[in-house]
Design an enzyme around this catalytic site. Structure first.
Site, short mmCIF file in Angstrom:
data_model
loop_
_atom_site.label_atom_id
_atom_site.label_comp_id
_atom_site.label_asym_id
_atom_site.label_seq_id
_atom_site.Cartn_x
_atom_site.Cartn_y
_atom_site.Cartn_z
CB CYS A 136 -0.93 -0.02 1.22
SG CYS A 136 -1.90 1.49 1.36
CB CYS A 139 -0.58 2.52 3.98
SG CYS A 139 -2.08 1.89 3.24
CG ASP A 140 3.17 1.22 4.49
OD1 ASP A 140 2.73 1.74 5.54
OD2 ASP A 140 2.92 0.05 4.17
#
Ligand code: FAD
Ligand code: NAP
Length: 313
Positions: A136, A139-140
């Site tokens: 992701c 997300c990261d």
């Protein structure tokens, strides 16, 4: 405290399919309960720009899903933050066990559990998950400011992730196992024009390389699919974007599935192999897998459920 809730229609999943089913089932006065699962809003909450949702030239995925939830609630759906741990479709009413302790019983069930990221299945990938290996970018990606990143895959997700990651990384290398991409042409065009992105064709990722103290990725070993030659590409982050698998664990032994776990529906409907159980969205769709098609199937499922319930009455 453990409680039992009965509903005419239980909708499992809160992606575009689930929320659309909830809007239609609410307007049919069926007072649906929708259980969101551990990813409220579904897959679009882990992306940024969505450019193919009709009516919005561009909309942020998470914003779109907040609006869909508000729409479902406004129409009267009860949206519950819970995750279904097990589902018994062997007798009516159908029974679902929530992680929160609630037992849900339902006259009809609409399954909208979507899909989950696929992994390469390498032991080293597992070892570094959360320590340099991710599925992701939204997300990261932030953790890799000024660093080099490798992305594996050749579909829309891989291209989108690679493009997004250039916001943080000094360089992004896309490794694809073939010599052409599956992604839409407009996305490919953006990829090829981006000076921070290099594409390595006809290679697979054989292993994630890293340090153990502290745990972290230092590179990946890739293999030429034609010659078998291997080489290392240094990186601090490795993003796996090789597609998604249907989240059909709840029903795999109870409903007919095909094509590697997609719930089978009667063509042109959302009816599954058990009367009163309907399926919509990526859970049942191995072809289109789009937000708009999932929403369309959510609508169909609510209409199918409404008609089926009327026949039972
Ligand atoms: P999902 O969105 O997959 O949602 C599944 C839901 O089921 C989740 O809410 C989850 O919590 C819930 N759930 C699962 N198991 C349980 C359980 N046991 N109990 C309760 N709930 C459960 N499509 C586009 O059209 N345009 C795009 O730009 C686009 N971008 C994308 C970017 C990325 C990074 C990804 C991964 C996908 C993208 N897609 C895009 C595809 C799109 O997101 C999916 O087609 C769509 O979200 C599928 O909707 P769905 O409702 O079937 O399920
Ligand atoms: P996808 O379209 O199935 O693509 C998966 C990619 O990963 C393919 O290129 C595939 O290679 C590669 N791959 C699969 N298994 C592999 C393995 N074991 N090793 C190496 N490579 C592997 O999946 P996706 O990109 O996640 O997209 C899923 C759906 O969501 C699609 O329908 C897509 O259109 C949609 N989506 C849309 C958007 C958008 O509209 N902007 C954005 C993201 C996703 P091959 O090509 O060789 O098969």
């Amino acid at each position: 405290m453990a409680e039992t809730r009965h509903t005419r229609v239980l909708i499992i999943g809160s992606g575009p399919a689930g929320y659309t089913a909830a809007v239609y089932a609410s307007r049919a006065m069926l007072d649906p309960i929708l259980v969101q699962g551990i990813q409220p809003g579904g897959q679009l909450t882990i992306t940024t720009d969505v450019e193919n949702w009709p009516g919005d030239t561009e909309v942020q995925g998470p914003d779109l899903m907040v609006r869909m939830e508000a729409h479902a609630r406004a129409m009267g759906a009860e949206v519950i933050s819970d995750h279904i741990a097990s589902l018994d479709l062997s007798k009516r009413p159908f029974t679902a066990q929530g992680d929160g302790g609630t037992t849900y019983t339902a006259d009809a069930v609409i399954l909208c559990t979507g899909a989950q990221a696929r992994w390469l299945g390498l032991p080293s990938e597992e070892k570094f998950k959360g320590f340099g290996v991710s599925a992701c970018a939204t997300c990261d990606g932030f953790f890799y400011r000024g660093k080099e990143i490798v992305v594996a895959g050749g579909g829309n997700t891989a291209v989108e992730e690679a493009l997004f990651l250039t916001n943080f990384a000094s360089k992004v290398t896309l490794v694809h196992r073939r010599d052409s991409l599956r992604a839409e042409k407009i996305m490919q065009d953006r990829l090829f024009k981006n000076p921070k992105i290099e594409v390595i064709w006809n290679h697979t990722v054989e292993e994630v390389l890293g340090a153990t103290d502290p745990l972290g990725v230092t590179g990946v070993r890739i293999k030429d699919v034609d010659s078998g030659e291997t080489r290392e590409v240094p990186c601090a982050g490795f993003f796996v974007a090789i597609g998604h698998a249907p989240a059909s664990e709840l029903v795999r032994d109870q409903l007919e599935t095909h094509m590697g776990g997609y719930v089978k529906v009667e063509p042109g409907t959302t009816r599954t192999s058990i009367p009163g159980v309907f399926a919509a969205g990526d859970l049942t769709d191995h072809v289109y897998r789009q937000a708009v098609t999932s929403a369309g199937m959510g609508c169909m499922a609510a209409l199918d459920a409404e008609r089926w319930l009327a026949e039972q009455d």
